[in-house]
Design an enzyme around this catalytic site. Structure first.
Site, PDB file in Angstrom:
ATOM      1  N   SER A 237       0.834  -1.184   0.000  1.00 13.63           N
ATOM      2  CA  SER A 237       0.000   0.000   0.000  1.00 13.63           C
ATOM      3  C   SER A 237       0.885   1.257   0.000  1.00 13.63           C
ATOM      4  O   SER A 237       1.749   1.387  -0.867  1.00 13.63           O
ATOM      5  CB  SER A 237      -0.939  -0.065   1.209  1.00 13.63           C
ATOM      6  OG  SER A 237      -2.086   0.694   1.004  1.00 13.63           O
ATOM      7  N   ASP A 455      -8.573  -3.822  -6.482  1.00 15.08           N
ATOM      8  CA  ASP A 455      -8.120  -3.082  -5.290  1.00 15.08           C
ATOM      9  C   ASP A 455      -8.841  -1.741  -5.196  1.00 15.08           C
ATOM     10  O   ASP A 455      -8.775  -0.928  -6.113  1.00 15.08           O
ATOM     11  CB  ASP A 455      -6.607  -2.851  -5.373  1.00 15.08           C
ATOM     12  CG  ASP A 455      -6.002  -2.468  -4.039  1.00 15.08           C
ATOM     13  OD1 ASP A 455      -6.573  -1.600  -3.350  1.00 15.08           O
ATOM     14  OD2 ASP A 455      -4.953  -3.016  -3.683  1.00 15.08           O
ATOM     15  N   HIS A 485      -7.841  -5.307  -1.015  1.00 13.67           N
ATOM     16  CA  HIS A 485      -6.652  -4.461  -0.976  1.00 13.67           C
ATOM     17  C   HIS A 485      -5.420  -5.329  -0.822  1.00 13.67           C
ATOM     18  O   HIS A 485      -5.186  -5.934   0.227  1.00 13.67           O
ATOM     19  CB  HIS A 485      -6.778  -3.490   0.196  1.00 13.67           C
ATOM     20  CG  HIS A 485      -5.711  -2.443   0.230  1.00 13.67           C
ATOM     21  ND1 HIS A 485      -5.226  -1.813  -0.888  1.00 13.67           N
ATOM     22  CD2 HIS A 485      -5.024  -1.909   1.282  1.00 13.67           C
ATOM     23  CE1 HIS A 485      -4.302  -0.934  -0.545  1.00 13.67           C
ATOM     24  NE2 HIS A 485      -4.156  -0.975   0.768  1.00 13.67           N
TER      25      HIS A 485
END
Length: 516
Positions: A237, A455, A485
């Site tokens: 991320s 995502d 995610h």
């Protein structure tokens, strides 16, 4: 507000829920182009080089038993913790230092490669707290790596910033994140100013030294002190942006880098908000399809519900009111993981019946609010880091002009993310550093960039953009046609085996490999 509409690029967001292929070729084994670890220069944001003092490069980490933190119990005996000294200001490496909290579990096998650093995103997530719970996902990697993570500067045990107390955070839940009147606009921007002042009061001079560039330089010192000639790194991320910045600053020290759930390095403040609006709307559409609903009709139904909540917040079993802002946050959280979609169905059904308890519980999970009313500080650290990184400060007029486009992208999430571009860093005490981060890394070893087509928080398009900006022969894209995610550890044997082969054996897959 308790949480701005800028939702975290954080690997652990879904864990906060309440209750709930072609072949590759052998790549660089990390031994080519090595530099002597003690000879590396340092630089501040200006890029001016300065030699590192031996008091930093030769420090010995005092590894010992980890203690419980305010947010996590003490991990088991496999885990050790220590504190690394780093310069407060990287342009003055001989000056004042701060301490970074670190955690590790030593490699189990005999063929140790080195340390594998993890950053789980945010910015603002605590690696010290999360690393032990993530370890089962990467247990195979521990055969050849020490698993290492840390709290970046300004986060949790590393001079963590708290900009407001719990009572102030809860009181600010009534501030409308999509103001409809001049009075609501004034309250929205006054709240943003007040938050920034709280950060400045708590952080002091640290506020100007918590950028992603600062943390990337911390990582390279960490590499040296750990005794590694190359940086082996797993960024998830926001951690992908950090990894890209590290590769740009230290291309010759790149070993094996995994970037999973990739933040688009070419997106500015507005572009990032538009990306998230598209990503979360895409995930919402997929969720609605899974329940047998038409995405367009289902989206309109949820948007209408949010308008009703905006006019008349819903009661909850706790006695608190579910505001529109909290309701949207509650919808966002389960979209991070397909496994959480049934929870969203139940919470929405209750809200439609006039009970906001389900969505409030989800929002509290995202905002790190426990049963006693104590809030975590991830959002505080997220804001101080991103507002130091981002130079852009869109005005009210510019924001209002863009709102129709945000609403077109997503009738549910667009307005929140559109307003956020103006409110997130409004009247911030320190200036931002750049429009977009520099991640080009000519001469670096191949970096494996993993993108998930479903995502929501870091849309798939960012993976290709990151690979392109890293440079030809450096960025290698692995695509997973999945939901949620992130990709690694999410149920794809193809993804997991490809990443494992890269990290354990140096096998670089063909650029563009697809796992479905």
């Amino acid at each position: 507000m308790t949480r701005s509409a800028r939702w975290t690029a954080l690997a652990v967001a879904a864990a906060l829920l309440v209750g709930g292929c072609s072949g590759g070729s052998s790549g660089d084994d990390g031994k080519n182009g090595e530099e002597t670890s003690r000879s590396s220069p340092s630089a501040g944001a200006s890029g001016a080089a300065a030699p590192l003092p031996t008091s930093l490069t030769s420090q010995k980490l005092d590894w010992g038993r980890c203690k419980a933190t305010a947010d996590s119990p003490a991990p088991g005996s496999d885990w050790q913790c220590a504190t690394l000294k780093v310069p407060l200001d990287w342009s003055e490496p001989d000056g004042e230092t701060i301490g970074l909290a670190m955690i590790r579990a030593k490699a189990r096998g005999d063929k140790r490669i080195g340390s594998l650093l993890f950053n789980f995103g945010g910015p603002g997530g605590s690696g010290v707290d999360f690393m032990p719970s993530y370890a089962p996902t990467v247990s195979l990697l521990r055969e050849r790596y020490d698993l290492v993570s840390w709290d970046p500067r300004g986060v949790a045990a590393s001079e963590g910033v708290r900009c407001r107390g719990d009572k102030e955070i809860q009181a600010a839940e009534s501030v409308d994140a999509t103001p409809d009147t001049p009075a609501e606009e004034q309250a929205y921007f006054e709240d943003a100013t007040d938050f920034g002042k709280g950060c400045e009061k708590d952080a002091g001079k640290l506020l100007a030294h918590v950028s992603t560039t600062d943390t990337a330089r911390d990582m390279d010192l960490m590499r040296q002190v750990l005794g590694d000639t190359k940086m082996h790194y797993f960024g998830i991320s926001y951690g992908t942006e950090l990894g890209g910045v590290y590769a740009h600053l230290f291309p010759k020290r790149v070993g094996r880098l995994i970037l999973d759930a990739v933040v688009d390095p070419g997106a500015d403040t507005v572009g990032h908000a538009e990306n998230q609006a598209r990503g979360f709307q895409r995930a919402l559409n997929d969720y609605l399809k899974s329940t047998g609903q038409d995405p367009e009709q289902g989206t309109r139904k949820i948007a209408d519900l949010l308008k009703q909540i905006d006019a008349d917040p819903l009661p909850t079993s706790s006695g608190r009111k579910l505001t529109q802002t909290l309701a949207v946050t509650g919808i966002v959280l389960p979209l991070y993981s397909k496994a959480s979609w049934p929870t969203l169905t139940s919470a929405l059904a209750s809200a439609e019946d006039g009970d906001g308890s389900g969505l409030l519980a989800l929002a509290d999970g995202y905002n790190e609010r426990d049963a006693s009313g104590h809030y975590g500080t991830t959002t505080h650290s997220q804001r101080v880091i991103s507002c130091l990184d981002d130079k852009q400060r869109p005005t009210l007029a510019e924001t209002k002009k863009r709102l129709p486009e945000f609403d077109r992208i997503s009738p549910v999430f667009g307005a929140f993310l559109g307003w956020d571009t103006a409110g997130w860093c409004h009247d911030w005490p320190v200036a931002g550093q750049h429009d977009t981060p520099a991640v080009s890394a000519p001469g670096a070893a191949p970096v494996l960039v993993v993108g998930n087509t479903g995502d929501p928080a870091t849309p798939y398009e960012g993976a290709r953009r990151m690979a392109d900006e890293l440079g030809k022969g450096v960025g290698v894209v692995l695509t997973w046609k999945g939901e949620g995610h992130g990709a690694y550890g999410s149920g794809s044997d193809c993804v997991d085996s490809t990443v494992d082969a890269y990290l354990l054996n140096g096998t670089v897959p063909k650029d563009g490999k697809i796992c479905s």
